[in-house]
Design an enzyme around this catalytic site. Structure first.
Site, short mmCIF file in Angstrom:
data_model
loop_
_atom_site.label_atom_id
_atom_site.label_comp_id
_atom_site.label_asym_id
_atom_site.label_seq_id
_atom_site.Cartn_x
_atom_site.Cartn_y
_atom_site.Cartn_z
N THR A 192 73.90 24.40 3.23
CA THR A 192 73.44 25.66 3.83
C THR A 192 74.06 25.87 5.19
OG1 THR A 192 71.36 25.53 2.61
CG2 THR A 192 71.40 26.98 4.53
N CYS A 193 74.19 24.80 5.96
CA CYS A 193 74.76 24.90 7.30
C CYS A 193 76.21 25.38 7.24
CB CYS A 193 74.67 23.56 8.01
SG CYS A 193 73.00 22.88 8.07
#
Length: 158
Positions: free
Chosen positions: A48-49
């Site tokens: 996600t980052c």
């Protein structure tokens, strides 16, 4: 208890990548006299980052600056080399990649999370804040997803 709006960020020595290697930098110096967007991720190169959180700030860096932001800082409990490589992989030239390798800053502001079950150790929570001259104006935390901590959400708050 985590840091709150109105609180002053602690002055802690962390690292950024300089032209000849890792350089020590104090958070007090990074935030003094500036309007800063600071966002934290649980880990560089994590799904996600890498797919959404950092890229959102890369794409919106100019828009943030037009709203009066002097600098954009990304921090994570990763070492300087990892933060530098991650920033380069995402063309994050306009973002200061701040290494909190030992989690000292995350601990000092009360925003750690235990990720030992997934072999990640103690990490930072995912958050985004607006800081003016070292003082927190806005703090958004996401336990899941990016609803509160995305670049778009911070843009709307400015």
């Amino acid at each position: 208890m985590p840091i709150q709006p109105g609180d002053t960020l602690p002055d802690i020595e962390l690292q950024v990548m300089g032209t000849s290697g890792p350089e020590k930098i104090r958070t007090g110096d990074l935030f003094a006299g500036k309007k800063v967007v600071l966002f934290a991720v649980p880990g560089a190169f994590t799904p996600t980052c890498s797919a959404a959180h950092l890229p959102g700030f890369v794409v919106n860096a100019d828009k943030l600056r037009t709203k009066g932001v002097d600098s954009i800082i990304c921090t994570s409990v990763n070492d300087t080399f990892v933060m530098d490589a991650w920033g380069k992989a995402h063309n994050a030239d306009d973002i200061t990649m701040l290494a909190d390798g030992l989690g000292e800053f995350a601990r000092a502001i009360g925003l750690t999370q235990d990720r030992t079950a997934s072999q990640m150790g103690i990490r930072s929570q995912r958050y985004a804040m607006i800081v003016n001259d070292g003082k927190v104006e806005l703090l958004n935390i996401d336990a899941q997803g990016l609803d509160q901590t995305s670049a778009e959400t911070i843009l709307d708050a400015l």
